[in-house]
Design a protein around this motif. Structure first.
Motif, PDB file in Angstrom:
ATOM      1  N   ASP A 156       0.837  -1.189   0.000  1.00 47.37           N
ATOM      2  CA  ASP A 156       0.000   0.000   0.000  1.00 47.37           C
ATOM      3  C   ASP A 156       0.879   1.248   0.000  1.00 47.37           C
ATOM      4  N   ILE A 157       0.483   2.263  -0.808  1.00 49.97           N
ATOM      5  CA  ILE A 157       1.326   3.448  -0.942  1.00 49.97           C
ATOM      6  C   ILE A 157       1.492   4.182   0.381  1.00 49.97           C
ATOM      7  N   SER A 158       0.486   4.088   1.256  1.00 44.04           N
ATOM      8  CA  SER A 158       0.601   4.746   2.555  1.00 44.04           C
ATOM      9  C   SER A 158       1.685   4.102   3.409  1.00 44.04           C
ATOM     10  N   LYS A 159       1.955   2.818   3.173  1.00 45.75           N
ATOM     11  CA  LYS A 159       3.041   2.143   3.878  1.00 45.75           C
ATOM     12  C   LYS A 159       4.382   2.322   3.160  1.00 45.75           C
ATOM     13  N   ILE A 195       5.438   5.109   1.348  1.00 47.59           N
ATOM     14  CA  ILE A 195       6.008   6.456   1.437  1.00 47.59           C
ATOM     15  C   ILE A 195       6.957   6.618   2.622  1.00 47.59           C
ATOM     16  N   PRO A 196       6.612   6.148   3.829  1.00 53.84           N
ATOM     17  CA  PRO A 196       7.558   6.305   4.946  1.00 53.84           C
ATOM     18  C   PRO A 196       8.870   5.555   4.743  1.00 53.84           C
ATOM     19  N   SER A 219      10.428  -4.261   7.261  1.00 50.50           N
ATOM     20  CA  SER A 219       9.284  -4.088   6.364  1.00 50.50           C
ATOM     21  C   SER A 219       9.311  -5.087   5.217  1.00 50.50           C
TER      22      SER A 219
END
Length: 312
Positions: A2-5, A7-8, A49
């Motif tokens: 997921d892009i929200s995961k 980006i960080p 990750s």
């Protein structure tokens, strides 16, 4: 992912690339301006990750795993694409501006390029020149530098290259020294002379000379060793012995009679000879600051004359 995961993790990927390319967490931290422990945490977070070990760490060394190398290549591509995105906006300006980082070998910078670099700075006041004067071979694809100058028979193949001239190494000594010690007529005569090697590498005192099909390698000796071209030239002028120089370093001293070429019929080999190349990464969108510098250097016909002068 997921892009929200994702980006960080982007800063962690950049940190991982720095560790691989600099060879250590400490070097990567210095390059990024943060602490080694912060870099270590970033890499550890990326490993967690991805659920994979990217770097094997021991008390003495570290090495990148096979998975780590595959991840590195993708992360490197990510950074290259990010750089390309920045260049798109920079190439769209009509006024060249911004920081331009250039790596140049020491002798070439001081003896040949310095006046031209100053002239460029005056012609383009919106460009900030950051010069890295180093004999280390820099690579814009792997290091924080825009343009590099190399003196080499083989430029880096993955970079665009513009030839600006050539450099040949020659042997020189002062007339006074040669009057006292005699003028070598063959390479073997160097064994009876004081010679001045660079001392950078273990084999710097092994001088290789060629003439037509003849090739001779000699282990020369002397009482003075110096890897700084200007200091070495002064020692030669002062009668300390015979030294190897790039031709542009000594052409004025030769013309003034302060030094004399030794064994002019022979070609002496050294690491600092070959073609002078200005190199940079291939790119679809070149920043205006880079285009201005490249065009400026290509227009300098006198630069080629300074390097490709008639051989003395």
């Amino acid at each position: 992912m997921d892009i929200s995961k994702l980006i960080p993790l982007l800063p962690d990927m950049a940190a991982f690339v720095a560790v691989v390319e600099t060879g250590s967490f400490t070097n990567a931290a210095e390059k990024m301006g943060i602490t080694p422990s912060a870099v270590s945490r970033q890499v550890a977070r990326l490993e967690a990750s991805l659920a994979a070990q990217l770097i094997e760490r021991t008390t003495r060394r570290q090495s990148t795993t096979a998975v780590g190398m595959a991840v590195y290549e993708q992360c490197r591509n990510m950074l290259d694409n990010a750089s390309e995105a920045l260049r798109v906006s920079e190439s769209d300006t009509s006024i060249p501006r911004g920081r331009l980082k250039i790596a140049i070998p020491k002798a070439l910078a001081k003896q040949v390029l310095e006046p031209h670099l100053l002239a460029f700075g005056k012609a383009y006041p919106e460009i900030s020149l950051h010069l890295m004067v180093t004999d280390q071979r820099m690579d814009p694809a792997r290091q924080d530098v825009d343009i590099v100058f190399h003196v080499s028979a083989e430029p880096l193949e993955h970079l665009v290259s513009k030839r600006l001239g050539s450099v040949r190494s020659i042997l020189c000594a002062s007339p006074d020294y040669l009057d006292r010690r005699g003028r070598p007529s063959m390479p073997a005569d160097l064994l009876n002379h004081d010679c001045i090697p660079l001392g950078l590498n273990q084999g710097d005192n092994h001088w290789k000379l060629t003439r037509a099909t003849q090739q001779v390698t000699l282990a020369v000796t002397g009482r003075y060793t110096n890897n700084h071209s200007e200091m070495r030239l002064r020692a030669v002028k002062e009668g300390f012995g015979i030294g190897i120089f790039p031709d542009f370093v000594v052409h004025e001293a030769l013309a003034e009679g302060l030094v004399e070429q030794v064994l002019p019929g022979w070609h002496v080999h050294s690491d600092f000879q070959g073609e002078v190349h200005m190199q940079f990464q291939p790119m679809r969108f070149m920043p205006a600051k880079m285009r201005a510098f490249i065009d400026f250097m290509k227009r300098l016909g006198d630069l080629t004359v300074a390097i490709d002068q008639p051989r003395l």
